[in-house]
Structure formats: structure tokens, C-alpha cells
Write a protein that holds these residues in place. Sequence first.
Motif, PDB file in Angstrom:
ATOM      1  N   LEU A  87       1.179  -0.759   0.305  1.00 46.22           N
ATOM      2  CA  LEU A  87      -0.177   0.026  -0.257  1.00 46.22           C
ATOM      3  C   LEU A  87       0.836   0.830  -0.274  1.00 46.22           C
ATOM      4  CD1 LEU A  87      -3.220  -1.475   2.696  1.00 46.22           C
ATOM      5  CD2 LEU A  87      -3.120  -0.927  -0.086  1.00 46.22           C
ATOM      6  N   ASP A 140      -9.440   6.820  -1.511  1.00 45.23           N
ATOM      7  CA  ASP A 140     -10.179   6.159  -1.192  1.00 45.23           C
ATOM      8  C   ASP A 140     -10.614   5.898  -2.255  1.00 45.23           C
ATOM      9  OD1 ASP A 140     -10.801   8.334   1.042  1.00 45.23           O
ATOM     10  OD2 ASP A 140     -10.867  10.177  -0.558  1.00 45.23           O
ATOM     11  N   GLY A 148      -1.183   0.573   8.967  1.00 37.13           N
ATOM     12  CA  GLY A 148      -2.173   0.778   8.245  1.00 37.13           C
ATOM     13  C   GLY A 148      -3.979   0.522   8.861  1.00 37.13           C
ATOM     14  N   THR A 149      -4.470   1.556   8.139  1.00 33.80           N
ATOM     15  CA  THR A 149      -6.179   1.207   8.541  1.00 33.80           C
ATOM     16  C   THR A 149      -7.295   1.777   7.458  1.00 33.80           C
ATOM     17  OG1 THR A 149      -6.024   3.757   9.172  1.00 33.80           O
ATOM     18  CG2 THR A 149      -5.344   2.601  10.469  1.00 33.80           C
ATOM     19  N   VAL A 150      -8.644   1.278   8.158  1.00 32.00           N
ATOM     20  CA  VAL A 150      -9.355   1.039   7.474  1.00 32.00           C
ATOM     21  C   VAL A 150     -10.524   2.016   7.883  1.00 32.00           C
ATOM     22  CG1 VAL A 150     -10.883  -0.361   7.641  1.00 32.00           C
ATOM     23  CG2 VAL A 150     -11.014   0.735   5.052  1.00 32.00           C
ATOM     24  N   SER A 151     -11.342   2.594   6.623  1.00 30.97           N
ATOM     25  CA  SER A 151     -12.272   3.812   7.684  1.00 30.97           C
ATOM     26  C   SER A 151     -13.680   3.627   6.377  1.00 30.97           C
ATOM     27  CB  SER A 151     -12.515   4.714   8.133  1.00 30.97           C
ATOM     28  OG  SER A 151     -11.804   6.134   7.320  1.00 30.97           O
ATOM     29  N   ASN A 152     -14.954   3.650   6.244  1.00 34.54           N
ATOM     30  CA  ASN A 152     -16.098   3.815   5.836  1.00 34.54           C
ATOM     31  C   ASN A 152     -16.198   5.049   6.008  1.00 34.54           C
ATOM     32  OD1 ASN A 152     -18.953   3.446   4.418  1.00 34.54           O
ATOM     33  ND2 ASN A 152     -18.381   1.466   4.161  1.00 34.54           N
ATOM     34  N   PHE A 157     -12.657   3.997  12.887  1.00 35.42           N
ATOM     35  CA  PHE A 157     -11.557   3.278  11.535  1.00 35.42           C
ATOM     36  C   PHE A 157     -11.226   2.329  12.633  1.00 35.42           C
ATOM     37  CE2 PHE A 157      -8.338   6.177  13.954  1.00 35.42           C
ATOM     38  CZ  PHE A 157      -7.830   5.944  14.283  1.00 35.42           C
ATOM     39  N   GLY A 194      -7.699  -1.263  12.221  1.00 33.41           N
ATOM     40  CA  GLY A 194      -6.687  -1.106  11.597  1.00 33.41           C
ATOM     41  C   GLY A 194      -5.523  -2.354  12.360  1.00 33.41           C
ATOM     42  N   TYR A 210     -14.650   3.475   0.856  1.00 40.63           N
ATOM     43  CA  TYR A 210     -13.639   3.518   2.169  1.00 40.63           C
ATOM     44  C   TYR A 210     -12.667   3.903   2.004  1.00 40.63           C
ATOM     45  CZ  TYR A 210     -16.093  -0.595   2.574  1.00 40.63           C
ATOM     46  OH  TYR A 210     -17.881  -1.510   3.218  1.00 40.63           O
ATOM     47  N   THR A 211     -11.720   4.400   2.747  1.00 40.41           N
ATOM     48  CA  THR A 211     -10.336   5.420   2.870  1.00 40.41           C
ATOM     49  C   THR A 211      -9.644   4.339   3.358  1.00 40.41           C
ATOM     50  OG1 THR A 211     -11.858   6.977   3.700  1.00 40.41           O
ATOM     51  CG2 THR A 211      -9.383   7.612   3.994  1.00 40.41           C
ATOM     52  N   LEU A 212      -8.560   4.354   3.018  1.00 38.46           N
ATOM     53  CA  LEU A 212      -7.417   3.250   3.461  1.00 38.46           C
ATOM     54  C   LEU A 212      -6.253   4.586   3.789  1.00 38.46           C
ATOM     55  CD1 LEU A 212      -7.114   0.425   0.659  1.00 38.46           C
ATOM     56  CD2 LEU A 212      -8.890   0.166   2.807  1.00 38.46           C
TER      57      LEU A 212
END
Length: 182
Positions: free
Chosen positions: A12, A48, A74-78, A89, A91, A52-54
Motif C-alpha cells: 500500500l 479513497d 494500516g487503517t480502514v474506515s467507511n 476506523f 487497523g 472506504y478510506t485506506l
Amino acid sequence: MKKLLATSLLALTFGANAANFVQIEQENVTGRKGAGGSDATYLRAGKDLGDYTLGVQARTARFNAGGIATSLEGTVSNKNVSVLGITPFVGAGHDFGGNAATPGYNYGLVGATTGAKLGAGFAYAGIKTRVGSTEAVRTKQTVGYVGYALPLSKATSLNVGLSRSGQDIKEKAVSVGLSVGF
């Protein structure tokens, strides 16, 4: 498991040229309640993908008492899971350890962020905490942070921030950085 996590997060990171933003930030960390200080450098990227946002963050800290520590998160949010402008978020991270006495370990993350346009720039705040860990004696840490991004041009911003951590790691920090949007 840790090699898979590190490889995925590095993949990533190397995709940062297609990210919505890339940021470099320098932070001066002061230990609280007897803890040592450090200087830390962060490299961050965000992308984005639909709703989702990584996010990826690499951190290298150089301790005043000597030694270096590195970590990768590493993180992920919606964006659809947001209440009153606050977006949670989840991660995962990997602390690479410093030597045989402090081997590397994996950990989980949960947190939330919020932000709004303020004057010419963008003000933001967030909190994150470690959950679960493969560390032999689990280090607990919760970090709260605030910051402001001031546009310098259409694609670049100057960022300033403050953070404070508690639990086992007690620090406060001041940071300055530069973000480039794509």
C-alpha cells in the motif's frame, strides 16, 4: 503473520503515487512522568476507494537516550459509518522492535477522526488506541491528536499538530509536516 502484514502494508505504501495524499511529518516528542523523549519522522499515505478510506503510516523514532524504533500501521474506515461527523476506523500495526531484548510484535487499532474547514484551512482531531497484541507483555497506548492543515497551493498543505498519549506510554508531541494531494 507479521511478514504478511508488513508486506501488505508496504505494498500500500509503494502505491502512494496513486493516493489521495502523501504526507511527511517531523515530530518532537517529550516524555511525561519520567518517560524519555524522541524525534519521530512519519510518512503517511491515504487513498479513497469508493466508500472506504485506506491509510498507511510508517514511523521512525530516534530516542534521546539512544536507539531507534520503527512501526508500520494500516487503517480502514467507511464514510457511511459516521455519526455527527465522527468517523471510526480499525487497523493493524507492526512494531519492528529494537533488538533481541525487544522483539517485534503485531497489534490492532481502533479509533475515530473528525474534521472541518476552519478559516483558510482544515482542522482535525482524532483518537486511537491499541487493541490486542502479540507482544509478550502488552503495552497499552491511547493517543489523542489535533491538527490544522493550511493550504500552500492547490495540491500542498502545511500541517501542524499536537498529540498526547497515555496509559503505559506517556508522551506529548508537537509536529510539523507537508502534505501533497493527488
